[in-house]
Enzyme design. Structure first.
Site, mmCIF file in Angstrom:
data_model
loop_
_atom_site.group_PDB
_atom_site.id
_atom_site.type_symbol
_atom_site.label_atom_id
_atom_site.label_comp_id
_atom_site.label_asym_id
_atom_site.label_seq_id
_atom_site.Cartn_x
_atom_site.Cartn_y
_atom_site.Cartn_z
ATOM 1 N N MET A 118 0.968 -1.245 0.044
ATOM 2 C CA MET A 118 0.050 0.063 -0.264
ATOM 3 C C MET A 118 0.678 1.320 -0.002
ATOM 4 O O MET A 118 0.575 2.048 -0.905
ATOM 5 C CB MET A 118 -0.949 0.053 1.260
ATOM 6 N N PHE A 120 1.626 3.087 2.937
ATOM 7 C CA PHE A 120 1.285 4.240 3.819
ATOM 8 C C PHE A 120 0.240 5.241 3.061
ATOM 9 O O PHE A 120 0.404 6.381 3.513
ATOM 10 C CB PHE A 120 2.469 5.170 4.248
ATOM 11 N N ASN A 177 6.277 2.989 13.643
ATOM 12 C CA ASN A 177 6.635 1.926 12.594
ATOM 13 C C ASN A 177 7.736 2.389 11.670
ATOM 14 O O ASN A 177 7.769 3.138 11.230
ATOM 15 C CB ASN A 177 5.036 2.007 11.570
ATOM 16 N N ASN A 182 7.273 -1.332 2.722
ATOM 17 C CA ASN A 182 6.522 -0.758 1.438
ATOM 18 C C ASN A 182 6.936 0.815 1.229
ATOM 19 O O ASN A 182 6.216 1.489 0.241
ATOM 20 C CB ASN A 182 5.029 -0.996 1.337
ATOM 21 N N THR A 183 7.727 1.408 2.020
ATOM 22 C CA THR A 183 8.267 2.510 2.211
ATOM 23 C C THR A 183 9.663 2.537 1.817
ATOM 24 O O THR A 183 10.454 1.775 2.604
ATOM 25 C CB THR A 183 7.697 3.491 3.292
ATOM 26 N N LYS A 222 7.198 -1.204 16.569
ATOM 27 C CA LYS A 222 6.862 -2.460 15.885
ATOM 28 C C LYS A 222 8.065 -2.853 14.794
ATOM 29 O O LYS A 222 8.387 -2.049 14.059
ATOM 30 C CB LYS A 222 5.611 -1.936 14.704
ATOM 31 N N SER A 323 -5.546 -9.964 8.721
ATOM 32 C CA SER A 323 -5.934 -10.931 7.739
ATOM 33 C C SER A 323 -7.067 -11.870 8.017
ATOM 34 O O SER A 323 -7.837 -12.112 7.283
ATOM 35 C CB SER A 323 -4.603 -11.708 7.368
#
Length: 360
Positions: A118, A120, A177, A182-183, A222, A323
């Site tokens: 995604m 963020f 985080n 994904n970043t 995290k 999930s």
């Protein structure tokens, strides 16, 4: 009804379209006067075995909602109405951003898993503040904070501090985080030196904002499941030394071992059943490193009461799901709460706290 009717319909849609449709429906439900509070009166567990007080906050259940499902905090009353003990919203960044290009969310039904990249995507800290300020908090609401994609790592600390300043008066906890895959380069912030500096700065800012907000939410960190064991131990040690109040173990993984679905080749973070065993072992490792000095939140592949119980006995005070909600539906929360009560009773535990770490 979810498995037989709603799930087949939702699974015919693109995964992200189904996600947005569901969140929109829950946001509408959140706005029905008195409904969330009334529903929670029936769904919140009453078994004293499930109750805990952590960081001075009461938790009716150890089962929480993981970050990523309600990024902008638009449906917290509806999620609380399902019986969650706490809710984590976000990840939020100082400025709104669109995230990565679509498609960026994939179901892997044969593996009971999801892959997301995604990036963020969120409406920004100001929009989240407005949502949480207007909504009643029927359960503790944690805010997962990150940096904007365009912010270089050397300036990342300032993005996290901006989120703290914007949201401390509505956050019951902050989750730092540094582990989303994904970043670009975000996971580099998990290195012990960088992580220590970041967490120290966030903890210091929370203390500074305490005067204005009259709140001092705990700061949790995290971590990813893909760290080398020595790096994992160093990062956990850095988090403790920097004054964090807890750990969340773990984020999504880049591993693809044993998957059968064609979408397994997609880039992004994997969540769901393939992560069950790995995340539980990491909870156990973190508990052994910390010796129970701070609470641990176990997340990854929790689909059954036994999965949750295993993480608690490995060292988690709390657990989170995401999930499994997609595959099992909203009745999952009640099933987890009821099943945990039974397992704690069978184990001879008077409460969750007694069970924490007993298998480590």
């Amino acid at each position: 009804m979810y498995r037989e009717l709603l799930k087949p319909l939702l699974f015919r849609l693109d995964a992200e379209d189904a996600h947005h449709l569901t969140i929109h429906a829950l946001a509408l439900a959140s706005g029905i006067p008195a409904w969330p509070a009334l529903a929670r009166g029936f769904t919140a567990p009453s078994d004293p075995r499930l109750k805990q007080t952590l960081w001075g906050q009461p938790f009716a259940s150890p089962v929480g909602l993981a970050a990523g499902l309600d990024k902008n905090g638009v449906a917290t009353p509806a999620f609380a109405a399902l019986g969650f003990g706490f809710l984590e919203v976000g990840t939020v960044t100082p400025l709104a951003q669109a995230g990565n290009d679509r498609p960026r969310l994939f179901r892997l039904p044969s593996d009971t898993a999801l892959i997301n990249r995604m990036g963020f995507n969120n409406a920004g800290a100001s929009a989240l503040h407005a949502q949480l300020k207007a909504a009643p908090h029927h359960a503790p609401v944690w805010v997962n904070i990150g940096k904007n994609k365009v912010t270089p790592n050397e300036d990342a600390v300032q993005d996290y501090l901006k989120c703290v300043r914007a949201l401390q008066d509505v956050a019951d906890a902050f989750v730092v985080n540094v582990s989303s895959p994904n970043t670009p380069n975000l996971r580099a912030l998990q290195a012990a030196d960088e992580l220590s500096a970041l967490v120290r700065a966030v903890v210091k800012e929370v203390e500074a904002q305490r005067v204005k907000t009259l709140k001092r939410p705990p700061v949790l960190v995290k971590l990813a499941p893909d760290l080398h064991p020595a790096d994992f131990e160093a990062s956990v040690g850095a988090v403790l030394d920097a004054g964090a109040s807890g750990l969340i173990i773990s984020n999504t993984t880049l591993a693809r071992d044993g998957l059968s679905h064609p979408s397994a080749k997609e880039a992004g973070g994997l969540s769901g059943k393939p992560l069950t065993g790995r995340s539980t072992e990491l909870v156990r490792a973190a508990y052994q490193i910390t010796q129970g000095r701070v609470p641990i939140v176990g997340v990854g592949g929790i689909f059954s009461p036994q999965d949750a119980y295993d993480k608690i006995r490995a060292g988690a005070n709390l657990v989170e799901v995401y999930s499994a909600l997609i595959y099992e539906g909203p009745s999952l929360v009640r099933r987890l709460n009821m099943g945990l009560s039974e397992l704690l009773a069978q184990g001879g535990f008077k409460n969750v706290q007694e069970a924490v770490g007993t298998a480590s």
